[in-house]
Design a protein around this motif. Structure first.
Motif, mmCIF file in Angstrom:
data_model
loop_
_atom_site.group_PDB
_atom_site.id
_atom_site.type_symbol
_atom_site.label_atom_id
_atom_site.label_comp_id
_atom_site.label_asym_id
_atom_site.label_seq_id
_atom_site.Cartn_x
_atom_site.Cartn_y
_atom_site.Cartn_z
ATOM 1 N N ALA A 73 4.203 2.892 -4.913
ATOM 2 C CA ALA A 73 4.706 1.718 -4.203
ATOM 3 C C ALA A 73 5.736 0.985 -5.053
ATOM 4 C CB ALA A 73 3.552 0.794 -3.840
ATOM 5 N N ALA A 74 5.472 0.872 -6.360
ATOM 6 C CA ALA A 74 6.413 0.215 -7.263
ATOM 7 C C ALA A 74 7.736 0.971 -7.336
ATOM 8 C CB ALA A 74 5.800 0.100 -8.658
ATOM 9 N N ALA A 75 7.668 2.292 -7.068
ATOM 10 C CA ALA A 75 8.879 3.109 -7.085
ATOM 11 C C ALA A 75 9.615 3.066 -5.756
ATOM 12 C CB ALA A 75 8.524 4.554 -7.433
ATOM 13 N N GLY A 76 9.091 2.289 -4.801
ATOM 14 C CA GLY A 76 9.772 2.126 -3.520
ATOM 15 C C GLY A 76 9.228 2.940 -2.381
ATOM 16 N N GLU A 77 8.116 3.660 -2.605
ATOM 17 C CA GLU A 77 7.495 4.444 -1.543
ATOM 18 C C GLU A 77 6.542 3.528 -0.757
ATOM 19 O OE1 GLU A 77 8.164 7.835 -0.865
ATOM 20 O OE2 GLU A 77 9.804 7.256 -2.199
ATOM 21 N N THR A 78 7.062 2.876 0.268
ATOM 22 C CA THR A 78 6.293 1.835 0.947
ATOM 23 C C THR A 78 5.035 2.381 1.630
ATOM 24 O OG1 THR A 78 7.737 2.086 2.878
ATOM 25 C CG2 THR A 78 8.289 0.356 1.324
ATOM 26 N N ASP A 79 5.076 3.662 2.077
ATOM 27 C CA ASP A 79 3.881 4.188 2.726
ATOM 28 C C ASP A 79 2.713 4.320 1.762
ATOM 29 O OD1 ASP A 79 5.124 6.249 1.347
ATOM 30 O OD2 ASP A 79 4.446 7.789 2.740
ATOM 31 N N ALA A 80 3.001 4.287 0.448
ATOM 32 C CA ALA A 80 1.919 4.334 -0.534
ATOM 33 C C ALA A 80 1.025 3.106 -0.414
ATOM 34 C CB ALA A 80 2.491 4.439 -1.947
ATOM 35 N N TRP A 81 1.593 1.981 0.033
ATOM 36 C CA TRP A 81 0.774 0.785 0.233
ATOM 37 C C TRP A 81 -0.288 1.037 1.305
ATOM 38 C CZ3 TRP A 81 0.508 -2.554 -3.340
ATOM 39 C CH2 TRP A 81 1.624 -3.031 -4.031
ATOM 40 N N VAL A 82 0.094 1.772 2.359
ATOM 41 C CA VAL A 82 -0.857 2.066 3.431
ATOM 42 C C VAL A 82 -1.959 2.988 2.911
ATOM 43 C CG1 VAL A 82 -1.153 3.085 5.714
ATOM 44 C CG2 VAL A 82 0.878 1.722 5.214
ATOM 45 N N ALA A 104 2.608 -3.513 2.568
ATOM 46 C CA ALA A 104 3.326 -2.492 3.334
ATOM 47 C C ALA A 104 4.161 -3.141 4.428
ATOM 48 C CB ALA A 104 2.337 -1.494 3.936
ATOM 49 N N GLY A 105 3.552 -4.076 5.151
ATOM 50 C CA GLY A 105 4.282 -4.762 6.211
ATOM 51 C C GLY A 105 5.457 -5.555 5.680
ATOM 52 N N GLU A 106 5.230 -6.253 4.587
ATOM 53 C CA GLU A 106 6.291 -7.066 3.999
ATOM 54 C C GLU A 106 7.400 -6.216 3.406
ATOM 55 O OE1 GLU A 106 3.882 -9.288 1.361
ATOM 56 O OE2 GLU A 106 3.076 -10.589 2.945
ATOM 57 N N SER A 107 7.096 -4.932 3.133
ATOM 58 C CA SER A 107 8.109 -4.018 2.614
ATOM 59 C C SER A 107 8.904 -3.360 3.725
ATOM 60 C CB SER A 107 7.447 -2.929 1.749
ATOM 61 O OG SER A 107 6.797 -3.505 0.630
ATOM 62 N N GLY A 108 8.622 -3.742 4.974
ATOM 63 C CA GLY A 108 9.382 -3.219 6.099
ATOM 64 C C GLY A 108 8.693 -2.142 6.899
ATOM 65 N N LEU A 109 7.377 -1.967 6.679
ATOM 66 C CA LEU A 109 6.623 -0.946 7.403
ATOM 67 C C LEU A 109 5.666 -1.637 8.369
ATOM 68 C CD1 LEU A 109 6.609 2.176 7.171
ATOM 69 C CD2 LEU A 109 4.542 1.965 5.793
ATOM 70 N N ALA A 132 -1.535 -10.920 12.500
ATOM 71 C CA ALA A 132 -0.991 -9.705 11.889
ATOM 72 C C ALA A 132 -0.233 -8.880 12.922
ATOM 73 C CB ALA A 132 -2.113 -8.884 11.261
ATOM 74 N N LEU A 133 -0.776 -8.764 14.142
ATOM 75 C CA LEU A 133 -0.076 -8.029 15.181
ATOM 76 C C LEU A 133 1.256 -8.691 15.526
ATOM 77 C CD1 LEU A 133 -2.711 -6.866 17.825
ATOM 78 C CD2 LEU A 133 -1.599 -5.540 16.033
ATOM 79 N N THR A 134 1.274 -10.008 15.515
ATOM 80 C CA THR A 134 2.518 -10.725 15.793
ATOM 81 C C THR A 134 3.567 -10.377 14.754
ATOM 82 O OG1 THR A 134 1.342 -12.544 16.873
ATOM 83 C CG2 THR A 134 3.557 -13.001 16.041
ATOM 84 N N ARG A 135 3.144 -10.261 13.496
ATOM 85 C CA ARG A 135 4.083 -9.929 12.422
ATOM 86 C C ARG A 135 4.583 -8.493 12.544
ATOM 87 N NH1 ARG A 135 2.192 -11.789 6.584
ATOM 88 N NH2 ARG A 135 4.434 -11.517 6.227
ATOM 89 N N ALA A 136 3.838 -7.638 13.244
ATOM 90 C CA ALA A 136 4.293 -6.252 13.451
ATOM 91 C C ALA A 136 5.440 -6.170 14.444
ATOM 92 C CB ALA A 136 3.129 -5.386 13.923
#
Length: 278
Positions: A73-82, A104-109, A132-136
Motif C-alpha cells: 500500500a505504501a508503494a501505491g498498490e491501493t488494492d493492498a489496503w483491501v 483504500a477508499g480514500e486512495s481512490g478505490l 460509508a456507502l455514500t462515500r462510495a
C-alpha cells in the motif's frame, strides 16, 4: 522449472522474476514463489509486496502477510489496503480492518468504502454503514448493497427494479431478488436467478438455491450446498448438515456442523451443541 528458477534468479529482470513466481504459485510451490517475489522486491519492485503478502497468506503466516500488504500500500498498490482489511477482519482486528478499508477508499478505490460499509453494518453501526456507502459515490456495488439492505429492512416488492440492476454486480442483490420473487409467488423465476448467479460465480446464490431445491430434489440440494462450501460460503455447512441428518448420515452431518462452527456460524455451533449424543 527448477532450471528456469536458477537462471531467472541469477538475473535482474523484475518482470521475469515475478512471472516465475506466479507460475510457481500456480503450481503449488508457494515457498519457491515467495523466494521469487522477495527477490523481485530486492531488485526494486516495491509493488511486488502484494504478491509477497498473498503468498505468505497461503503459507499461513498472516502477521507477516499483513506487514507485506502495508508495504504494498505504501508503494501505491491501493488494492493492498483491501487485502489488508480482509486479513485483519479475519484476525479479529475490526478497528484495524475498518482503517484499512477507509484508506483504500480514500486512495481512490470505492471498493474500500463498500467493504467498510459491510463491516459497519455487520457490527450494527447502520448510520456508519450508510455514510460509508455514500462515500462510495456511484459505485455499482454500493448501489446494489443499498438496495439489498432496504429489502432486508422493508421486504418492499417495489425494490425489484433496483435489485435486478444490482444483480449483475452483486450476488447478494441477486439472492435478494430471488427472495422477492419467491415472496411474490414466482418460484420458477427465483430458481432461474439463483442458478444464473451460481454459474456466474456469485457464491451468495448457492445457499438459497439449495434451500429452494431441498423442497423437491434432495440430491440437487446437497450438490448446491456442497458447491457453496467450495465457493467459500461457510453457512452452507449448517444446511447441508441438516439435510444429512434427515438422511441418517450423522457422521457427515457432525463433520459439517463442526466446520461451520469453526468458521463462525452460530447456527452451526448451536446445532452441534444440541446434537443428541449416543
Amino acid at each position: 522449472m527448477d532450471e528456469r528458477m536458477r537462471v531467472v534468479l541469477a538475473g535482474a529482470d523484475v518482470d521475469a522474476v515475478v512471472d516465475l513466481g506466479c507460475d510457481l504459485a500456480d503450481a503449488g510451490r508457494q515457498e519457491d514463489a515467495l523466494v521469487c517475489f522477495e527477490r523481485a522486491v530486492e531488485l526494486g519492485g516495491d509493488w511486488v509486496w502484494g504478491n509477497v503478502g498473498n503468498t505468505l497468506l497461503e503459507l499461513d503466516r498472516p502477521l507477516e502477510a499483513a506487514e507485506a500488504y502495508r508495504r504494498a500500500a505504501a508503494a501505491g498498490e491501493t488494492d493492498a489496503w483491501v487485502h489488508l482489511g480482509h486479513l485483519l477482519e479475519s484476525l479479529g482486528d475490526l478497528d484495524g480492518a475498518a482503517g484499512a478499508f477507509a484508506a483504500a477508499g480514500e486512495s481512490g478505490l470505492p471498493e474500500g468504502f463498500v467493504e467498510l460499509a459491510h463491516l459497519r453494518h455487520d457490527r450494527g453501526d447502520l448510520p456508519g454503514a450508510d455514510a460509508a456507502l455514500t462515500r462510495a459515490g456511484e459505485d455499482p456495488q454500493a448501489f446494489a448493497l443499498r438496495a439489498c439492505w432496504e429489502w432486508e429492512a422493508t421486504l418492499d416488492p417495489q425494490l425489484e427494479p433496483r435489485l435486478r440492476a444490482g444483480a449483475a454486480v452483486s450476488g447478494a442483490a441477486r439472492a435478494a431478488l430471488a427472495a422477492l420473487l419467491l415472496l411474490t409467488r414466482r418460484a420458477g423465476q427465483a430458481q432461474q436467478q439463483l442458478e444464473l448467479g451460481a454459474k456466474l460465480g456469485q457464491r451468495e446464490c448457492w445457499l438459497p438455491l439449495g434451500n429452494l431445491l431441498a423442497e423437491s430434489d434432495i440430491d440437487a440440494a446437497e450438490a448446491a450446498y456442497t458447491a457453496g462450501i467450495a465457493a467459500g460460503d461457510a453457512y452452507c455447512h449448517h444446511n447441508l448438515a441438516l439435510l444429512l441428518l434427515e438422511r441418517g448420515n450423522r457422521q457427515r452431518a457432525e463433520f459439517h456442523l463442526a466446520a461451520g462452527a469453526a468458521a463462525g456460524d452460530d447456527l452451526a455451533r448451536r446445532a452441534l451443541r444440541d446434537l443428541p449424543r449416543d
